[in-house]
Design a protein around this motif. Structure first.
Motif, PDB file in Angstrom:
ATOM      1  N   MET A 102       0.760  -1.231  -0.136  1.00  0.00           N
ATOM      2  CA  MET A 102      -0.039  -0.038   0.184  1.00  0.00           C
ATOM      3  C   MET A 102       0.886   1.351  -0.183  1.00  0.00           C
ATOM      4  O   MET A 102       2.168   1.275   0.448  1.00  0.00           O
ATOM      5  N   TYR A 103       0.095   2.359  -0.711  1.00  0.00           N
ATOM      6  CA  TYR A 103       0.764   3.614  -0.460  1.00  0.00           C
ATOM      7  C   TYR A 103      -0.146   4.492   0.122  1.00  0.00           C
ATOM      8  O   TYR A 103      -1.381   4.681  -0.184  1.00  0.00           O
ATOM      9  N   LYS A 104       0.155   5.253   1.449  1.00  0.00           N
ATOM     10  CA  LYS A 104      -0.712   5.917   2.222  1.00  0.00           C
ATOM     11  C   LYS A 104      -0.188   7.544   2.257  1.00  0.00           C
ATOM     12  O   LYS A 104       1.095   7.670   2.283  1.00  0.00           O
ATOM     13  N   GLU A 105      -0.899   8.402   2.263  1.00  0.00           N
ATOM     14  CA  GLU A 105      -0.415   9.805   2.498  1.00  0.00           C
ATOM     15  C   GLU A 105      -1.277  10.437   3.821  1.00  0.00           C
ATOM     16  O   GLU A 105      -2.554  10.321   3.967  1.00  0.00           O
ATOM     17  N   TYR A 106      -0.390  11.321   4.424  1.00  0.00           N
ATOM     18  CA  TYR A 106      -1.066  11.872   5.565  1.00  0.00           C
ATOM     19  C   TYR A 106      -0.587  13.298   5.945  1.00  0.00           C
ATOM     20  O   TYR A 106       0.505  13.431   5.331  1.00  0.00           O
ATOM     21  N   ARG A 107      -1.202  13.938   6.370  1.00  0.00           N
ATOM     22  CA  ARG A 107      -0.587  15.289   6.720  1.00  0.00           C
ATOM     23  C   ARG A 107      -0.776  15.592   8.236  1.00  0.00           C
ATOM     24  O   ARG A 107      -1.434  15.202   9.032  1.00  0.00           O
ATOM     25  N   ASP A 108       0.699  15.803   8.967  1.00  0.00           N
ATOM     26  CA  ASP A 108       0.834  16.020  10.292  1.00  0.00           C
ATOM     27  C   ASP A 108       2.218  16.793  10.507  1.00  0.00           C
ATOM     28  O   ASP A 108       2.897  17.261   9.529  1.00  0.00           O
ATOM     29  N   THR A 109       2.497  17.185  11.630  1.00  0.00           N
ATOM     30  CA  THR A 109       3.550  18.084  12.107  1.00  0.00           C
ATOM     31  C   THR A 109       4.982  17.266  12.099  1.00  0.00           C
ATOM     32  O   THR A 109       5.943  17.901  11.894  1.00  0.00           O
ATOM     33  N   THR A 110       4.681  15.874  12.446  1.00  0.00           N
ATOM     34  CA  THR A 110       5.771  15.181  12.557  1.00  0.00           C
ATOM     35  C   THR A 110       5.683  13.723  11.708  1.00  0.00           C
ATOM     36  O   THR A 110       4.534  13.325  11.630  1.00  0.00           O
ATOM     37  N   LEU A 111       6.756  13.113  11.441  1.00  0.00           N
ATOM     38  CA  LEU A 111       6.576  11.901  10.739  1.00  0.00           C
ATOM     39  C   LEU A 111       5.954  10.580  11.640  1.00  0.00           C
ATOM     40  O   LEU A 111       5.334   9.874  11.215  1.00  0.00           O
ATOM     41  N   VAL A 112       6.424  10.859  12.922  1.00  0.00           N
ATOM     42  CA  VAL A 112       5.838  10.111  14.015  1.00  0.00           C
ATOM     43  C   VAL A 112       4.443   9.950  14.081  1.00  0.00           C
ATOM     44  O   VAL A 112       3.664   9.045  14.110  1.00  0.00           O
ATOM     45  N   GLY A 113       3.792  11.275  13.994  1.00  0.00           N
ATOM     46  CA  GLY A 113       2.472  11.490  13.895  1.00  0.00           C
ATOM     47  C   GLY A 113       1.927  10.999  12.811  1.00  0.00           C
ATOM     48  O   GLY A 113       0.891  10.373  13.047  1.00  0.00           O
ATOM     49  N   ALA A 114       2.422  11.056  11.606  1.00  0.00           N
ATOM     50  CA  ALA A 114       1.843  10.244  10.471  1.00  0.00           C
ATOM     51  C   ALA A 114       1.808   9.099  10.782  1.00  0.00           C
ATOM     52  O   ALA A 114       1.029   8.149  10.075  1.00  0.00           O
ATOM     53  N   VAL A 115       2.724   8.313  11.179  1.00  0.00           N
ATOM     54  CA  VAL A 115       2.919   6.835  11.204  1.00  0.00           C
ATOM     55  C   VAL A 115       1.797   6.434  12.238  1.00  0.00           C
ATOM     56  O   VAL A 115       1.004   5.611  12.127  1.00  0.00           O
ATOM     57  N   HIS A 116       1.492   7.251  13.211  1.00  0.00           N
ATOM     58  CA  HIS A 116       0.555   6.773  14.191  1.00  0.00           C
ATOM     59  C   HIS A 116      -0.803   6.809  13.531  1.00  0.00           C
ATOM     60  O   HIS A 116      -1.363   5.857  13.789  1.00  0.00           O
ATOM     61  N   GLN A 117      -1.030   7.764  12.735  1.00  0.00           N
ATOM     62  CA  GLN A 117      -2.216   7.876  11.946  1.00  0.00           C
ATOM     63  C   GLN A 117      -2.655   6.766  10.955  1.00  0.00           C
ATOM     64  O   GLN A 117      -3.572   6.207  11.139  1.00  0.00           O
ATOM     65  N   MET A 118      -1.415   6.429  10.351  1.00  0.00           N
ATOM     66  CA  MET A 118      -1.443   5.260   9.304  1.00  0.00           C
ATOM     67  C   MET A 118      -1.559   3.767  10.161  1.00  0.00           C
ATOM     68  O   MET A 118      -2.675   3.001   9.912  1.00  0.00           O
ATOM     69  N   LEU A 119      -1.151   3.628  11.506  1.00  0.00           N
ATOM     70  CA  LEU A 119      -1.515   2.490  12.250  1.00  0.00           C
ATOM     71  C   LEU A 119      -2.790   2.372  12.581  1.00  0.00           C
ATOM     72  O   LEU A 119      -3.538   1.427  12.739  1.00  0.00           O
ATOM     73  N   GLN A 120      -3.318   3.770  13.050  1.00  0.00           N
ATOM     74  CA  GLN A 120      -4.645   3.551  13.646  1.00  0.00           C
ATOM     75  C   GLN A 120      -5.809   3.466  12.333  1.00  0.00           C
ATOM     76  O   GLN A 120      -6.657   2.651  12.578  1.00  0.00           O
ATOM     77  N   GLU A 121      -5.524   3.904  11.329  1.00  0.00           N
ATOM     78  CA  GLU A 121      -6.334   3.519   9.992  1.00  0.00           C
ATOM     79  C   GLU A 121      -6.283   2.105   9.461  1.00  0.00           C
ATOM     80  O   GLU A 121      -7.102   1.632   9.317  1.00  0.00           O
ATOM     81  N   MET A 122      -5.144   1.629   9.574  1.00  0.00           N
ATOM     82  CA  MET A 122      -4.955   0.206   9.258  1.00  0.00           C
ATOM     83  C   MET A 122      -5.471  -0.753  10.476  1.00  0.00           C
ATOM     84  O   MET A 122      -6.069  -1.736   9.880  1.00  0.00           O
ATOM     85  N   ALA A 123      -5.605  -0.323  11.455  1.00  0.00           N
ATOM     86  CA  ALA A 123      -6.409  -1.096  12.672  1.00  0.00           C
ATOM     87  C   ALA A 123      -7.739  -0.896  12.393  1.00  0.00           C
ATOM     88  O   ALA A 123      -8.698  -1.992  12.397  1.00  0.00           O
ATOM     89  N   SER A 124      -8.240   0.106  12.026  1.00  0.00           N
ATOM     90  CA  SER A 124      -9.757   0.208  11.895  1.00  0.00           C
ATOM     91  C   SER A 124     -10.404  -0.078  10.484  1.00  0.00           C
ATOM     92  O   SER A 124     -11.359  -0.766  10.664  1.00  0.00           O
ATOM     93  N   ARG A 125      -9.698   0.125   9.335  1.00  0.00           N
ATOM     94  CA  ARG A 125      -9.964  -0.181   8.022  1.00  0.00           C
ATOM     95  C   ARG A 125      -9.717  -1.770   7.734  1.00  0.00           C
ATOM     96  O   ARG A 125     -10.364  -2.192   7.138  1.00  0.00           O
ATOM     97  N   HIS A 126      -8.565  -2.195   8.236  1.00  0.00           N
ATOM     98  CA  HIS A 126      -8.004  -3.449   7.578  1.00  0.00           C
ATOM     99  C   HIS A 126      -7.781  -4.466   8.746  1.00  0.00           C
ATOM    100  O   HIS A 126      -7.333  -5.701   8.358  1.00  0.00           O
ATOM    101  N   LYS A 127      -8.061  -4.229  10.030  1.00  0.00           N
ATOM    102  CA  LYS A 127      -7.964  -5.180  11.059  1.00  0.00           C
ATOM    103  C   LYS A 127      -6.437  -5.565  11.169  1.00  0.00           C
ATOM    104  O   LYS A 127      -6.276  -6.718  11.426  1.00  0.00           O
ATOM    105  N   ALA A 128      -5.557  -4.586  10.772  1.00  0.00           N
ATOM    106  CA  ALA A 128      -4.032  -5.140  10.730  1.00  0.00           C
ATOM    107  C   ALA A 128      -3.579  -4.763  12.042  1.00  0.00           C
ATOM    108  O   ALA A 128      -3.633  -3.474  12.298  1.00  0.00           O
TER     109      ALA A 128
END
Length: 194
Positions: A102-128
């Motif tokens: 997958m390729y994902k795009e996020y807007r955040d002030t830090t890279l760690v914040g963007a990764v956190h958003q990605m982990l939350q989205e993957m858990a909610s949408r894909h049960k990963a």
């Protein structure tokens, strides 16, 4: 069954730089050094992920925890955390039907914040879960290189300069001294400026 790795407000994801190499032997005094950037909740999980990825790498499959050594594990702190940036994250995860890229795009002030958003989205949408997600690459992206409409809607459009996304200022109420403050107010507070 493997133990669950929990992250959240009390155990946030941080970025670590892990450096390791094979243990020096008699015939090979200066083995190559490998460096990896890993997002993990703590140093223990970061080192565990380092050995996990090293063991599964095709070029260096001989390197594992029993035959290698860690040189350093350090936390990477970001310098510019006041402006919002666009981040692209390339992800590979084990779904219930197989391996998915997958390729994902996020807007955040830090890279760690963007990764956190990605982990939350993957858990909610894909049960990963965290263990199933492998971050292949992360990059800061320019506005013109953004692909996803969810990210593009927050960018300024050069063709329509009058349509710029701005958020209204919230009314900042003056602080009332304690001797003049009422415990119960008759009217509801007005929290808007117009």
């Amino acid at each position: 069954m493997s133990a669950e790795i929990h992250y959240g407000p009390k155990n946030p994801i941080t970025q670590y730089e892990v450096i390791g190499r094979p243990r020096p032997k008699d015939g090979h005094d200066r083995p190559p050094i490998y460096r990896m950037k890993i997002f993990a909740p703590n140093k223990v999980v970061a080192t565990s992920r380092f050995w996990y990825f090293m063991k599964r790498n095709e070029q260096i499959s001989h390197l594992k925890k029993s035959s290698g050594e860690l040189l350093s594990v350090s936390e990477i702190a970001e310098t510019e955390t006041t402006t919002v940036k666009n981040y692209g994250i390339w992800v590979r995860y084990n779904s219930r039907s197989g391996i998915t890229n997958m390729y994902k795009e996020y807007r955040d002030t830090t890279l760690v914040g963007a990764v956190h958003q990605m982990l939350q989205e993957m858990a909610s949408r894909h049960k990963a879960r965290y263990q199933q997600i492998h971050i292949i690459k992360t990059a800061e992206i320019k506005d013109e290189d953004c692909k996803r409409p969810n990210t593009k809607q927050f960018l300024d459009d050069p063709e329509q300069p009058d349509k710029v996304l701005r958020f209204p200022p919230i009314l900042k109420r003056p602080k009332i001294e304690k001797k003049y403050k009422k415990r119960f107010s008759v009217t509801r507070p007005k929290l808007f400026a117009y």
